[in-house]
Design a protein around this motif. Sequence first.
Motif, PDB file in Angstrom:
ATOM      1  N   UNK A 151      13.701  12.998  12.867  1.00  0.00           N
ATOM      2  CA  UNK A 151      14.879  12.566  12.108  1.00  0.00           C
ATOM      3  C   UNK A 151      14.775  11.096  11.735  1.00  0.00           C
ATOM      4  N   UNK A 152      14.261  10.281  12.651  1.00  0.00           N
ATOM      5  CA  UNK A 152      14.088   8.861  12.341  1.00  0.00           C
ATOM      6  C   UNK A 152      13.094   8.671  11.202  1.00  0.00           C
ATOM      7  N   UNK A 153      12.027   9.469  11.204  1.00  0.00           N
ATOM      8  CA  UNK A 153      11.031   9.351  10.142  1.00  0.00           C
ATOM      9  C   UNK A 153      11.614   9.795   8.797  1.00  0.00           C
ATOM     10  N   UNK A 154      12.451  10.817   8.813  1.00  0.00           N
ATOM     11  CA  UNK A 154      13.083  11.259   7.573  1.00  0.00           C
ATOM     12  C   UNK A 154      14.049  10.204   7.050  1.00  0.00           C
ATOM     13  N   UNK A 173       3.149   7.363   6.073  1.00  0.00           N
ATOM     14  CA  UNK A 173       2.873   8.642   6.724  1.00  0.00           C
ATOM     15  C   UNK A 173       1.437   8.723   7.225  1.00  0.00           C
ATOM     16  N   UNK A 174       0.506   8.137   6.506  1.00  0.00           N
ATOM     17  CA  UNK A 174      -0.889   8.188   6.936  1.00  0.00           C
ATOM     18  C   UNK A 174      -1.074   7.577   8.325  1.00  0.00           C
ATOM     19  N   UNK A 175      -0.252   6.615   8.668  1.00  0.00           N
ATOM     20  CA  UNK A 175      -0.397   5.927   9.951  1.00  0.00           C
ATOM     21  C   UNK A 175       0.632   6.372  10.993  1.00  0.00           C
ATOM     22  N   UNK A 176       1.682   7.072  10.560  1.00  0.00           N
ATOM     23  CA  UNK A 176       2.737   7.468  11.490  1.00  0.00           C
ATOM     24  C   UNK A 176       2.636   8.926  11.910  1.00  0.00           C
ATOM     25  N   UNK A 177       2.000   9.752  11.095  1.00  0.00           N
ATOM     26  CA  UNK A 177       1.870  11.156  11.434  1.00  0.00           C
ATOM     27  C   UNK A 177       0.737  11.356  12.436  1.00  0.00           C
ATOM     28  N   UNK A 178       0.786  12.482  13.205  1.00  0.00           N
ATOM     29  CA  UNK A 178      -0.334  12.781  14.105  1.00  0.00           C
ATOM     30  C   UNK A 178      -1.633  12.939  13.320  1.00  0.00           C
ATOM     31  N   UNK A 179      -2.725  12.666  13.979  1.00  0.00           N
ATOM     32  CA  UNK A 179      -4.026  12.775  13.335  1.00  0.00           C
ATOM     33  C   UNK A 179      -4.683  11.420  13.208  1.00  0.00           C
ATOM     34  N   UNK A 180      -5.904  11.445  12.752  1.00  0.00           N
ATOM     35  CA  UNK A 180      -6.678  10.212  12.634  1.00  0.00           C
ATOM     36  C   UNK A 180      -6.307   9.482  11.343  1.00  0.00           C
ATOM     37  N   UNK A 181      -5.778   8.252  11.430  1.00  0.00           N
ATOM     38  CA  UNK A 181      -5.438   7.516  10.206  1.00  0.00           C
ATOM     39  C   UNK A 181      -6.696   6.949   9.555  1.00  0.00           C
ATOM     40  N   UNK A 182      -6.603   6.573   8.295  1.00  0.00           N
ATOM     41  CA  UNK A 182      -7.752   5.924   7.648  1.00  0.00           C
ATOM     42  C   UNK A 182      -7.962   4.528   8.229  1.00  0.00           C
ATOM     43  N   UNK A 183      -9.087   3.951   7.945  1.00  0.00           N
ATOM     44  CA  UNK A 183      -9.291   2.567   8.360  1.00  0.00           C
ATOM     45  C   UNK A 183      -8.375   1.665   7.544  1.00  0.00           C
ATOM     46  N   UNK A 184      -8.018   0.522   8.113  1.00  0.00           N
ATOM     47  CA  UNK A 184      -7.191  -0.420   7.379  1.00  0.00           C
ATOM     48  C   UNK A 184      -7.852  -0.802   6.053  1.00  0.00           C
ATOM     49  N   UNK A 195      -5.987  -6.853   3.131  1.00  0.00           N
ATOM     50  CA  UNK A 195      -5.769  -6.482   4.536  1.00  0.00           C
ATOM     51  C   UNK A 195      -4.520  -7.131   5.108  1.00  0.00           C
ATOM     52  N   UNK A 196      -4.285  -8.443   4.885  1.00  0.00           N
ATOM     53  CA  UNK A 196      -3.039  -9.025   5.400  1.00  0.00           C
ATOM     54  C   UNK A 196      -1.788  -8.362   4.833  1.00  0.00           C
ATOM     55  N   UNK A 197      -1.822  -8.000   3.542  1.00  0.00           N
ATOM     56  CA  UNK A 197      -0.668  -7.322   2.953  1.00  0.00           C
ATOM     57  C   UNK A 197      -0.431  -5.964   3.594  1.00  0.00           C
ATOM     58  N   UNK A 198      -1.500  -5.218   3.840  1.00  0.00           N
ATOM     59  CA  UNK A 198      -1.373  -3.910   4.475  1.00  0.00           C
ATOM     60  C   UNK A 198      -0.800  -4.044   5.879  1.00  0.00           C
ATOM     61  N   UNK A 199      -1.324  -4.979   6.650  1.00  0.00           N
ATOM     62  CA  UNK A 199      -0.866  -5.147   8.022  1.00  0.00           C
ATOM     63  C   UNK A 199       0.600  -5.566   8.068  1.00  0.00           C
ATOM     64  N   UNK A 200       1.014  -6.421   7.146  1.00  0.00           N
ATOM     65  CA  UNK A 200       2.420  -6.823   7.080  1.00  0.00           C
ATOM     66  C   UNK A 200       3.303  -5.641   6.699  1.00  0.00           C
ATOM     67  N   UNK A 204       6.208  -4.051   9.240  1.00  0.00           N
ATOM     68  CA  UNK A 204       7.621  -3.926   8.881  1.00  0.00           C
ATOM     69  C   UNK A 204       8.092  -2.480   8.985  1.00  0.00           C
ATOM     70  N   UNK A 205       7.231  -1.547   8.570  1.00  0.00           N
ATOM     71  CA  UNK A 205       7.598  -0.136   8.662  1.00  0.00           C
ATOM     72  C   UNK A 205       7.759   0.287  10.116  1.00  0.00           C
TER      73      UNK A 205
END
Length: 240
Positions: A151-154, A173-184, A195-200, A204-205
């Motif tokens: 529910x929090x994710x929705x 979703x790529x980083x919050x869902x179960x499973x192997x996320x892509x590399x940064x 990379x800094x923009x992605x990490x920020x 925040x998410x």
Amino acid sequence: MDADARDAGPGLFPPTRWTLIRSARASPEARRAALESLLGTYWRPLYVYMRRQGLDTEAARDAVQELLLRLLEHGFLERLDPEKGRLRGYLLTAARNHLSHRHERESAARRGGGVAALPLDFELAERIASQDARGPDEAFEREWASSVMERALERLRAEYEGGERKGPFALVLQFFRPGEPPSYRDAARAHGMSLPQLKTFLHRARVRYRELVREEVADTVDAPEEAEAELAELLRVLKR
């Protein structure tokens, strides 16, 4: 200060389901609306519990709908007391009691009972139940915890899709869902970020997601200070 005042204050949590339950006692219409909201949110852990108790799919469907109907029609709200327990505990106890008297309740249903008019996605619930080898109580708690996170994710999805938060929710979703996320590096390249923009963006998410999870947990306890203990319990359940 009473719980309703705490819930209404600035900077605190929005009205909890306990607050909704208290206010719903004003009329039969308000009671049914509150219970339909409550049960529509929390029925799936009950189904998983019934299946892990050994009921087959049809029997579990019937048992859950019979239980929801009884809760809607037999004064469940009047028995709830936030000072004596949490919603999770109340519903698990209700499920246990329902199964212990199931024969009598089946007979009553055959004499004219109906089923709860709630949109229940039994196919999804069955996939969850069939994949969970835990005991009934543990399966209930696991599904309860998973439902809170879902529910929090929705809610987070709605904030991105509604424009409250900027950026692609698909990336979240790529980083919050179960499973192997892509590399940064791959994710940043795919979405035109450094990379800094992605990490920020992901930081925040994650911060907002944690806030939403805590709000969902606080929505099932009487006071905000109880949320931390309940959150710790649900996270412990998810790690089993």
